[in-house]
Scaffold this motif. Structure first.
Motif, short mmCIF file in Angstrom:
data_model
loop_
_atom_site.label_atom_id
_atom_site.label_comp_id
_atom_site.label_asym_id
_atom_site.label_seq_id
_atom_site.Cartn_x
_atom_site.Cartn_y
_atom_site.Cartn_z
N ILE A 64 31.52 47.83 69.39
CA ILE A 64 32.14 49.07 69.87
C ILE A 64 33.59 49.03 69.39
N TYR A 65 33.93 49.92 68.49
CA TYR A 65 35.26 49.92 67.87
C TYR A 65 36.02 51.16 68.35
N LEU A 66 37.13 50.93 69.05
CA LEU A 66 37.97 52.01 69.57
C LEU A 66 39.21 52.11 68.70
N HIS A 67 39.29 53.17 67.90
CA HIS A 67 40.45 53.37 67.01
C HIS A 67 41.32 54.47 67.59
N MET A 68 42.55 54.10 67.94
CA MET A 68 43.51 55.06 68.46
C MET A 68 44.25 55.69 67.28
N ILE A 69 43.79 56.87 66.87
CA ILE A 69 44.30 57.52 65.66
C ILE A 69 45.77 57.93 65.85
N VAL A 380 36.42 46.17 69.97
CA VAL A 380 37.66 46.13 69.19
C VAL A 380 38.52 47.34 69.55
N TRP A 381 39.82 47.12 69.73
CA TRP A 381 40.77 48.20 69.98
C TRP A 381 41.94 48.04 69.02
N SER A 382 42.30 49.13 68.32
CA SER A 382 43.46 49.05 67.42
C SER A 382 43.90 50.44 67.00
N LEU A 413 46.19 44.31 67.65
CA LEU A 413 44.76 44.61 67.75
C LEU A 413 44.18 43.63 68.77
N TRP A 414 43.32 44.11 69.65
CA TRP A 414 42.65 43.17 70.54
C TRP A 414 41.14 43.31 70.45
N MET A 415 40.47 42.20 70.76
CA MET A 415 39.01 42.15 70.80
C MET A 415 38.59 41.55 72.12
N PHE A 446 40.87 40.31 59.28
CA PHE A 446 40.16 40.86 60.44
C PHE A 446 38.74 41.26 60.06
N HIS A 447 38.57 41.92 58.92
CA HIS A 447 37.22 42.32 58.48
C HIS A 447 36.33 41.10 58.25
N ALA A 448 36.89 40.07 57.62
CA ALA A 448 36.11 38.85 57.40
C ALA A 448 35.68 38.23 58.73
N THR A 449 36.57 38.28 59.72
CA THR A 449 36.28 37.71 61.03
C THR A 449 35.23 38.52 61.77
N LEU A 450 35.35 39.84 61.72
CA LEU A 450 34.36 40.71 62.36
C LEU A 450 32.97 40.45 61.79
N LEU A 451 32.86 40.39 60.47
CA LEU A 451 31.57 40.14 59.84
C LEU A 451 31.04 38.76 60.23
N HIS A 452 31.93 37.77 60.28
CA HIS A 452 31.51 36.42 60.66
C HIS A 452 30.91 36.40 62.06
N LEU A 453 31.53 37.11 63.00
CA LEU A 453 31.01 37.17 64.36
C LEU A 453 29.63 37.80 64.42
#
Length: 486
Positions: A64-69, A380-382, A413-415, A446-453
């Motif tokens: 669940i990715y929350l992007h604050m535009i 994820v929030w960012s 950014l927090w997760m 961050f993208h590498a870490t997200l995919l790893h998880l």
């Protein structure tokens, strides 16, 4: 025309009708079969069918990715700088200005201290401002990265960068890469669903959830929290369920004939999407029906069925997570706090956005945790970048309202959940919060870490396109930030 000439003409016509894809698929070398195997041909053919065996390193099953535009100010929310408060109103040191580009700041701006009070929260002692009283109660669930960095300092390219890994339109979004890499465990709903709030589309629109050069079945599906979840989802008046089934059966046969003749994989995508739409006619309204929730749950989120709001979308995200939707993307517009107008001022519009966000995001975390979903759901929030420690001064003049300019050098950014270290803060910025002094984390990391998880290797999750094995993390170095892993 002689028989030889006729045979030659027929042979030439046959060659013109044969596509390169058909040749590779049917030639004796088996190149087509090899390619399809490498590119998860079974997933392409089925549209987004059942997921394969979970990768052995997988910690999270869904995101669940929350992007604050618009990029919320980290200096008013998570990155407390008492030194900046002491120097409030003084001229910014030249070392922070020389060689740096700004979107609007000119001349020598003044430093701007934190506009709200901070306190340490939970056993972790994480700094959280008084603008987030509900979220502060979950400080021990958060993994906060204070030293995020990006290459871009304008909204559109920066939004693309954080969502697609590239600042240009035409690349797959993170959700597309994930659903392509893992497939979907949900047959009646898309594997990648997008929800919007804030009253406006993001600056670069649908490119933020597009599939790029991946098969189009993996692009995000925008569902609405007000009205029908998807436009034209219901059958027209006078068309029954049986009629729709018969129509789709006939259409599928025609598309299969077309695929047999021309071998275009997008034809298979079209078949899969028609079938998904048919199943969604029942599944989507049920999944998106907030009236099925208890009054207590609606109150907890601040949700009001029938409205478009971040509160509604947070509750919908929990409902979609329960239904094993792989990637749930929330975009909330309105976080651009330049101070050019009252609605953009840190002491006005920004305060309103915090109130709209704090309660439902905290409720989402609590709800997921209570239902046993947080352990395998990565939240994820960012934003897309951070804000400057200097007060914005368009034209070199102090503005009526208080705001900050864009800062690509450091943002927060927090997760939570999904295999990250709870109650942990990673990295520190300088005394003014302008750039990292320890542990910088680029968007690529961050993208590498997200995919790893999710059990995916960012170096191996590739798609050949335009002569390059394309990756979410691009061609520059990227690393898994193992310090944030539980």
């Amino acid at each position: 025309m002689t028989n030889d000439t006729l045979r030659n003409e027929l042979y030439r016509a046959g060659l013109e009708h044969t596509t390169r894809r058909q040749f590779l698929g049917s030639c004796t070398t088996g190149m087509g079969a090899i390619w399809l195997a490498l590119q998860q041909g079974a997933a392409l053919a089925s549209g987004a069918g059942a997921a394969s065996t979970p990768p052995p390193t997988q910690r999270a099953k869904r995101v669940i990715y929350l992007h604050m535009i618009g990029a919320p100010s980290q200096l008013e929310l998570f990155d407390y700088k008492p030194t900046l408060a002491r120097f409030d109103g003084q001229e910014c040191p030249q070392e922070y200005l020389e060689g740096n580009r700004f979107a609007f700041i000119q001349g020598t701006p003044k430093l701007l201290g934190p506009q709200f009070d901070f306190a340490r929260r939970g056993q972790s002692g994480a700094w959280v401002s008084d603008r987030l009283p509900h979220l502060a109660q979950h400080a021990d669930d958060l993994c906060i990265i204070k030293t995020m960095q990006t290459d871009q300092f304008n909204h559109g390219p920066a939004q693309l960068m954080v969502q697609t890994g590239q600042p240009r339109i035409g690349y797959p979004s993170t959700g597309s890469w994930v659903t392509w890499g893992l497939g979907s465990e949900q047959e009646d709903l898309p594997g990648f669903i997008v929800l919007l709030s804030g009253g406006r589309l993001p600056r670069v629109g649908k490119a933020l959830w597009g599939g790029g050069f991946l098969p189009s079945v993996y692009q995000g599906v925008h569902c609405r929290s007000k009205g029908d979840p998807v436009l034209n989802l219901a059958d027209p008046a006078g068309v029954g369920r049986d009629d729709r089934r018969a129509l789709l059966d006939a259409l599928r046969e025609l598309n299969q004939e077309s695929h047999s003749a021309f071998g275009d994989p997008e034809t298979l995508t079209r078949i899969a999407q028609y079938e998904m739409a048919y199943r969604m006619q029942t599944a989507a309204p049920e999944a998106m029906d907030l009236s099925a929730e208890s009054p207590e749950t609606l109150e907890r989120y601040g949700a009001k069925p029938g409205e478009e709001s971040l509160a509604n979308n947070c509750l919908l995200a929990r409902r979609l997570a329960e239904r094993d939707v792989r990637f749930i993307q929330l975009f909330d517009w309105g976080w651009d706090s330049h101070g050019a107008a009252k609605e953009e001022a840190l002491n006005s519009g920004f305060k309103n956005k915090c109130e709209q966000m704090d309660r439902p995001v905290a409720a989402l975390l609590a709800d997921l945790k209570e239902r046993g979903l947080l352990d395998d759901t990565l939240v994820v929030w960012s934003g897309e970048f951070g804000r400057t420690p200097m007060r914005e001064n368009r034209g070199g003049e102090e503005m009526k309202f208080i705001g900050r300019d864009h800062n690509p050098h450091a943002f927060t950014l927090w997760m939570a959940g999904g295999g990250v270290k709870a109650g942990y803060t990673h990295g520190e910025t300088d005394e003014f919060g302008y750039q990292p002094v320890t542990e910088p984390v680029h968007v690529r990391d961050f993208h590498a870490t997200l995919l790893h998880l999710l059990g995916l290797d960012h170096e191996r999750l590739t798609m050949p396109f335009q002569g390059l094995d394309q990756k979410l993390t691009g061609v520059k170095p990227a690393r898994v930030v193992r310090e944030v892993l539980a």
